[in-house]
Write a protein that holds these residues in place. Structure first.
Motif, short mmCIF file in Angstrom:
data_model
loop_
_atom_site.label_atom_id
_atom_site.label_comp_id
_atom_site.label_asym_id
_atom_site.label_seq_id
_atom_site.Cartn_x
_atom_site.Cartn_y
_atom_site.Cartn_z
N PHE A 95 46.07 11.42 64.51
CA PHE A 95 45.95 11.10 63.10
C PHE A 95 47.01 11.83 62.27
N ASP A 96 47.41 13.00 62.72
CA ASP A 96 48.42 13.78 62.02
C ASP A 96 49.80 13.13 62.22
N PRO A 97 50.42 12.60 61.16
CA PRO A 97 51.71 11.93 61.32
C PRO A 97 52.82 12.86 61.78
N GLU A 98 52.63 14.16 61.64
CA GLU A 98 53.65 15.11 62.07
C GLU A 98 53.58 15.40 63.57
N GLU A 99 52.48 15.02 64.19
CA GLU A 99 52.30 15.30 65.62
C GLU A 99 52.76 14.10 66.44
N PRO A 100 53.58 14.33 67.45
CA PRO A 100 54.09 13.20 68.25
C PRO A 100 53.01 12.56 69.12
N GLY A 101 53.10 11.27 69.27
CA GLY A 101 52.20 10.56 70.16
C GLY A 101 52.73 10.56 71.58
N GLU A 102 52.01 9.88 72.46
CA GLU A 102 52.39 9.87 73.87
C GLU A 102 51.89 8.59 74.52
N GLU A 103 52.65 8.06 75.46
CA GLU A 103 52.21 6.93 76.26
C GLU A 103 52.60 7.14 77.71
N ILE A 104 51.65 6.92 78.61
CA ILE A 104 51.89 7.06 80.05
C ILE A 104 51.40 5.78 80.72
N ARG A 105 52.22 5.23 81.59
CA ARG A 105 51.82 4.08 82.40
C ARG A 105 51.92 4.45 83.87
N GLY A 106 51.20 3.73 84.69
CA GLY A 106 51.25 4.01 86.11
C GLY A 106 50.30 3.15 86.90
N GLU A 107 49.95 3.62 88.08
CA GLU A 107 49.06 2.90 88.99
C GLU A 107 47.83 3.75 89.27
N PHE A 108 46.75 3.07 89.67
CA PHE A 108 45.56 3.81 90.11
C PHE A 108 44.95 3.12 91.31
N ALA A 109 44.17 3.87 92.06
CA ALA A 109 43.43 3.33 93.19
C ALA A 109 42.06 3.99 93.21
N PHE A 110 41.04 3.20 93.56
CA PHE A 110 39.68 3.73 93.61
C PHE A 110 38.94 3.04 94.74
N ASP A 111 38.39 3.83 95.67
CA ASP A 111 37.71 3.27 96.83
C ASP A 111 36.19 3.32 96.69
#
Length: 284
Positions: free
Chosen positions: A215-231
């Motif tokens: 919510f703080d416009p001064e704080e940088p955001g972040e985005e992470i993409r990747g893969e997952f596996a679940f057995d």
């Protein structure tokens, strides 16, 4: 008959409305089947096949039960094609409840759809398209079935944009139980209840997207993409450009402040930073 209730108008630039790939279908409940756990799973509702269906498994007649359908990029939905009830056979259709009225909504707008009590597909044109990545299909009224289970079923709700199905037959054969991963698929939220800042999307194609939107416009955001596996027991995550990391994933049900059920997903791992390793809820 279609009644549209517009709460707030949401307009996205045409360039922003990508033909988003299907992401997930997550249900508030599903009817249990001892020998075939995936028999009534929510992914059945988007595969375009009359032989499969989603049936809710809550107490009562199913009113208020819902499926959240997510896409991997913003889409514009101007039509839905609904096959009501459990349409694999006439007997199954009559035995189980069918939907009389459902709502289709995003965060800002809602359409109310009145369905016929028929196994035939029904094409519903939306007077004003719904735009976004996440849509909720919720049961409002039902046709009572003749069986004792009192479960309400939907065989298909195919989402259509400009005449092109975004779910349906193109997904048939790709939507198995995923070794229990269907329980994790969906959008997850972390932060203050009603005002989350962190978002985790787990998609049926075994990819994920994490976003931090402070919510703080001064704080940088972040985005992470990747893969997952679940057995069904062990969760593994592979952020893009990094190695696979083993994690524990504890899933439990709890009640939120408004009295409605929610799922809680707790991800923990020694080699995973706090962005992903935290407690998540399937409701904002």
């Amino acid at each position: 008959m279609l009644t549209a209730i517009l709460l707030v108008s949401l307009l996205l630039p045409a360039s922003a409305l990508a033909k988003g790939a299907f992401g997930y279908a997550r249900a508030s409940s599903q009817l249990e089947h001892d020998s075939r756990p995936a028999r009534y799973q929510p992914l059945n509702m988007v595969d375009g096949r009359a032989a499969t269906s989603w049936c809710e498994g809550a107490r009562g007649d199913g009113v208020g039960q819902r499926i959240v359908v997510g896409f991997q990029a913003p889409v514009s939905i101007d039509e839905v094609r609904v096959t009501n009830g459990e349409a694999s056979s006439r007997q199954a259709f009559k035995a189980n409840n069918r939907v009389r009225v459902l709502t289709l909504s995003n965060e800002l707008a809602r359409h109310t759809v009145t369905l016929s009590d028929t196994q035939r597909p029904q094409e519903i044109k939306l007077g004003k398209p719904l735009e976004g990545e996440r849509f909720v299909v919720e049961i409002q009224e039902v046709f009572r079935g003749e069986g004792e289970a009192n479960a309400t079923c939907l065989t298909d709700v195919v989402f259509v944009s400009g005449g092109k199905p975004l779910s349906g037959p193109s997904l048939a054969g790709k939507l198995g139980d995923r070794n229990g991963a269907v329980a994790l698929m969906g959008s997850w939220y972390s932060g203050l209840e009603g005002a989350p800042e962190r978002f985790l999307d787990l998609y049926f194609d075994k990819t994920f997207r994490y976003r931090y939107q402070p919510f703080d416009p001064e704080e940088p955001g972040e985005e992470i993409r990747g893969e997952f596996a679940f057995d069904g027991k062990q969760l593994r995550l592979k952020p893009s450009g990094k190695e696979w990391v083993e994690a524990s994933a504890a899933l439990k049900a709890e009640e939120s402040k408004d009295g409605l059920p929610r799922a809680r997903l707790v991800i923990a791992a020694e080699r995973l930073d706090g962005s992903l390793a935290r407690s998540w809820s399937d409701r904002p």
